[in-house]
Design a protein around this motif. Structure first.
Motif, short mmCIF file in Angstrom:
data_model
loop_
_atom_site.label_atom_id
_atom_site.label_comp_id
_atom_site.label_asym_id
_atom_site.label_seq_id
_atom_site.Cartn_x
_atom_site.Cartn_y
_atom_site.Cartn_z
N PHE A 103 0.80 -1.22 0.00
CA PHE A 103 0.00 0.00 0.00
C PHE A 103 0.83 1.28 0.00
O PHE A 103 0.57 2.21 0.72
CB PHE A 103 -1.04 -0.03 1.11
N GLY A 104 1.88 1.25 -0.85
CA GLY A 104 2.54 2.49 -1.21
C GLY A 104 3.88 2.79 -0.59
O GLY A 104 4.56 3.72 -1.04
N ARG A 105 4.29 2.05 0.43
CA ARG A 105 5.53 2.46 1.10
C ARG A 105 6.74 2.40 0.18
O ARG A 105 7.70 3.15 0.36
CB ARG A 105 5.76 1.61 2.36
N LEU A 106 6.71 1.52 -0.82
CA LEU A 106 7.79 1.47 -1.80
C LEU A 106 7.34 2.02 -3.16
O LEU A 106 8.02 1.83 -4.17
CB LEU A 106 8.31 0.04 -1.96
N GLY A 107 6.18 2.69 -3.18
CA GLY A 107 5.71 3.29 -4.42
C GLY A 107 4.79 2.43 -5.24
O GLY A 107 4.48 2.76 -6.38
N HIS A 108 4.30 1.33 -4.67
CA HIS A 108 3.38 0.42 -5.35
C HIS A 108 2.40 -0.13 -4.33
O HIS A 108 2.70 -0.20 -3.13
CB HIS A 108 4.12 -0.74 -6.00
N PHE A 109 1.22 -0.55 -4.81
CA PHE A 109 0.28 -1.18 -3.88
C PHE A 109 0.88 -2.44 -3.28
O PHE A 109 0.74 -2.70 -2.08
CB PHE A 109 -1.04 -1.49 -4.58
N PHE A 110 1.56 -3.22 -4.11
CA PHE A 110 2.30 -4.38 -3.62
C PHE A 110 3.67 -4.38 -4.29
O PHE A 110 3.80 -4.11 -5.49
CB PHE A 110 1.55 -5.68 -3.90
N ALA A 111 4.69 -4.70 -3.51
CA ALA A 111 6.07 -4.61 -4.00
C ALA A 111 6.60 -5.92 -4.56
O ALA A 111 7.60 -5.91 -5.28
CB ALA A 111 6.98 -4.13 -2.88
N PRO A 119 4.46 -14.42 -5.43
CA PRO A 119 4.45 -15.45 -4.39
C PRO A 119 3.15 -16.25 -4.40
O PRO A 119 2.23 -15.99 -5.17
CB PRO A 119 4.60 -14.64 -3.11
N ASP A 120 3.09 -17.23 -3.51
CA ASP A 120 1.87 -18.03 -3.37
C ASP A 120 0.83 -17.31 -2.51
O ASP A 120 -0.37 -17.45 -2.75
CB ASP A 120 2.21 -19.38 -2.74
N ILE A 121 1.31 -16.57 -1.52
CA ILE A 121 0.43 -15.85 -0.60
C ILE A 121 1.07 -14.49 -0.30
O ILE A 121 2.28 -14.41 -0.09
CB ILE A 121 0.23 -16.62 0.72
N ILE A 122 0.25 -13.45 -0.30
CA ILE A 122 0.69 -12.13 0.14
C ILE A 122 -0.08 -11.77 1.40
O ILE A 122 -1.30 -11.95 1.48
CB ILE A 122 0.46 -11.07 -0.95
N ILE A 123 0.65 -11.25 2.38
CA ILE A 123 0.04 -10.79 3.63
C ILE A 123 -0.06 -9.27 3.59
O ILE A 123 0.90 -8.58 3.22
CB ILE A 123 0.89 -11.19 4.85
N THR A 124 -1.21 -8.74 3.99
CA THR A 124 -1.35 -7.29 4.07
C THR A 124 -2.13 -6.91 5.33
O THR A 124 -2.89 -7.70 5.88
CB THR A 124 -2.05 -6.74 2.82
N ALA A 125 -1.91 -5.68 5.78
CA ALA A 125 -2.62 -5.08 6.91
C ALA A 125 -2.19 -3.60 6.93
O ALA A 125 -1.91 -3.05 5.87
CB ALA A 125 -2.29 -5.80 8.22
N LYS A 126 -2.11 -2.99 8.09
CA LYS A 126 -1.61 -1.62 8.28
C LYS A 126 -2.12 -0.65 7.22
O LYS A 126 -3.18 -0.07 7.35
CB LYS A 126 -0.09 -1.63 8.36
N GLY A 127 -1.35 -0.47 6.13
CA GLY A 127 -1.69 0.53 5.13
C GLY A 127 -2.93 0.23 4.32
O GLY A 127 -3.38 1.09 3.55
N ILE A 128 -3.52 -0.94 4.47
CA ILE A 128 -4.72 -1.28 3.71
C ILE A 128 -5.87 -0.33 4.04
O ILE A 128 -6.72 -0.04 3.20
CB ILE A 128 -5.14 -2.76 3.94
N THR A 129 -5.89 0.18 5.28
CA THR A 129 -6.87 1.21 5.66
C THR A 129 -6.18 2.48 6.13
O THR A 129 -6.84 3.40 6.62
CB THR A 129 -7.77 0.73 6.82
N ALA A 186 -13.66 1.36 4.76
CA ALA A 186 -12.52 2.26 4.95
C ALA A 186 -11.38 1.90 3.99
O ALA A 186 -10.73 2.79 3.41
CB ALA A 186 -12.03 2.20 6.39
N ALA A 187 -11.13 0.62 3.80
CA ALA A 187 -10.07 0.18 2.89
C ALA A 187 -10.36 0.61 1.46
O ALA A 187 -9.47 1.07 0.74
CB ALA A 187 -9.90 -1.33 2.97
N LEU A 188 -11.61 0.47 1.03
CA LEU A 188 -11.98 0.87 -0.33
C LEU A 188 -11.76 2.37 -0.53
O LEU A 188 -11.24 2.80 -1.57
CB LEU A 188 -13.45 0.51 -0.60
N LYS A 189 -12.14 3.17 0.45
CA LYS A 189 -11.93 4.63 0.34
C LYS A 189 -10.45 4.96 0.38
O LYS A 189 -9.98 5.84 -0.36
CB LYS A 189 -12.68 5.34 1.47
N ASN A 190 -9.70 4.25 1.19
CA ASN A 190 -8.25 4.46 1.27
C ASN A 190 -7.59 4.19 -0.08
O ASN A 190 -6.76 4.99 -0.56
CB ASN A 190 -7.68 3.52 2.33
N ILE A 191 -7.97 3.10 -0.72
CA ILE A 191 -7.43 2.77 -2.04
C ILE A 191 -7.83 3.84 -3.06
O ILE A 191 -7.02 4.26 -3.90
CB ILE A 191 -7.91 1.37 -2.49
#
Length: 460
Positions: free
Chosen positions: A263-271, A280-290, A335-340
């Motif tokens: 969610f943007g810390r490296l300039g992309h939604f996912f790095a 990868p097989d699985i991506i974990i997300t939290a924090k910046g998602i909202t 909240a996540a949808l609005k954040n995106i």
């Protein structure tokens, strides 16, 4: 009306056990009571203003005070504040967010399992891996490989995965099926070893560990693309892709923990794909998602895995009995949808790509101070490592970093001290004046702490 700081601190010290609190002296430690915030500035109950140099906890990516975030949260709470997400039940924001996440993730990573934190998302991903191999008739594939200096959460399972030695205390930890590889920190390499040789060695360590345990016994390798709270450790170039290829070679699942880098810390939604060229097989997300406006996490799983254990491929009575009361919470998903939407509309990822190099260039000037051993980072995540005696979290180094933290806060900057490290991860909306002020405060604080201990100085 907000009560005065002394009264609030008294209530806090009497009733609250904080995460990572030092139980030996937490009741005597002065607390900062944050009362309000806007943009990248937070304000305490005494009216003091601070640049939030850590975005709350790597999470307030779009900044504080977003009225439209508050409005969508209130609107959803009035429409429907909660919905049971178990079994076949769902709700509008949860379904819409899952579809949006599928658009943002690379490759075939399309299946979303909602949680209410990053810790729970990692825990759920690992439970999925166990379920997956058991369903395939491979119950012996149980071993998990992780790394020193990693952080993956604070549940029983995820705390056992984490490799930050400073965090290990009087808890119990799982040891039977969790294995830690040495840190991929290039600064830890021998003096006569090149970066390329170091990368070769780190990749070989993973392959050797898989062969030692037996490829038929190893379930997965879990890795933060950049190790965040362990010290913003940026592995050598090519490391992520080469370790991913090793996992593919031996039928070991690859879990990319993007709780911080997403969610943007490296300039992309996912790095994972855009920066490190892996799917990868699985991506974990939290924090910046909202952006921290609501608690939400997710394990996002590939079609390849889900299809092998569902539908006609499912085993009898194949209930996936993992989830949480607040899984798919409608207010959090709204909240996540609005954040995106905000990140896309305001082109915040592009801003990070532009401002990130400036942030690291300005911070790198601190390396001229004698006590600064290294400045490292990637876009808007960085670490300033200070060394007084020997490298590492020695008592002297930790005490020195604590001084820097105190002086920074006295002068209007909140950073995150960890051992001998000063970690920074500001909101993604940070601008050049904000970065200049952050660096100025850090420079003055390090010099003041350095002068206090009579360390030799040179002009910078």
């Amino acid at each position: 009306m907000i009560e005065n700081t002394k009264v609030l601190c008294g209530k806090d010290k009497k009733h609250v056990i904080h995460p990572w609190a030092d139980l030996g002296n937490f009741q005597k430690t002065e607390s900062t009571v944050i009362a309000e915030a806007n943009g990248y500035i937070v304000v305490d109950t005494d009216g003091n203003q601070y640049i939030d140099g850590i975005a709350g906890m790597w999470c307030v990516n779009i900044g504080y005070g977003r009225k439209e975030m508050a409005e969508v949260i209130a609107e959803q709470a009035m429409r429907m504040p909660y919905c049971n997400h178990f079994g076949a039940n769902t709700n509008v924001p949860a379904a819409e967010l899952a579809a949006k996440l599928s658009e943002l993730t690379p490759g075939d990573i399309n299946w979303v399992h909602y949680t209410n934190s990053g810790s729970a998302a990692v825990d759920s991903a690992l439970r999925f891996v166990q379920y997956y191999f058991n369903s395939l008739g491979k119950p012996e594939k149980k071993q998990i490989i992780t790394r020193d200096d990693a952080y993956h959460g604070s549940t029983y399972l995820t705390a056992s995965l984490s490799g930050k030695q400073v965090d290990k205390s009087y808890f119990d930890y799982i040891k039977e099926f969790i294995h830690h590889l040495p840190t991929p920190n290039p600064s830890s390499r021998p003096e006569n070893m090149s970066i390329d040789e170091f990368c070769d060695a780190k990749v070989k360590e993973l392959e050797d560990k898989i062969l030692e345990l037996g490829a038929d016994k190893v379930a997965c390798f879990i890795a933060e693309p950049i190790l965040g709270s362990g010290g913003v450790i940026v592995p050598p170039s090519g490391y992520q892709k080469r370790t991913f290829e090793i996992c593919r070679k031996y039928d070991v699942l690859y879990i990319s923990d993007e709780v911080v880098t997403g969610f943007g810390r490296l300039g992309h939604f996912f790095a994972s794909k855009n920066v490190f060229d892996i799917i990868p097989d699985i991506i974990i997300t939290a924090k910046g998602i909202t952006s921290g406006y609501q608690p939400l996490g997710a394990a996002i799983i590939s079609d390849r895995l889900v299809q092998q254990i569902s539908g006609k491929m499912a085993r009898p009575n194949s209930f996936f009995t993992n989830g949480y009361t607040f899984s798919g919470h409608p207010v959090a998903c709204a909240a996540a949808l609005k954040n995106i939407e905000i990140i896309e509309r305001e082109k915040i990822n592009d801003h990070v790509k532009q401002i990130g190099p400036y942030f690291l260039a300005r911070l790198s000037t601190l390396a001229e101070i004698p006590v600064v051993n290294e400045v490292r980072g990637h876009h808007l995540m960085a670490c300033v490592e200070c060394v007084i005696d020997e490298t590492g979290p020695t008592e002297t180094n930790i005490a020195f970093a604590s001084k820097i933290d105190r002086y920074c806060q006295d002068n209007g900057l909140i950073l995150r001290p960890y051992g001998e490290l000063c970690i920074l991860s500001p909101p993604l909306i940070i601008d050049q004046p904000g970065i200049d002020r952050m660096v100025e405060i850090m420079k003055n604080s390090i010099l003041k702490a350095q002068e206090e201990i009579k360390w030799p100085q040179k002009k910078i």
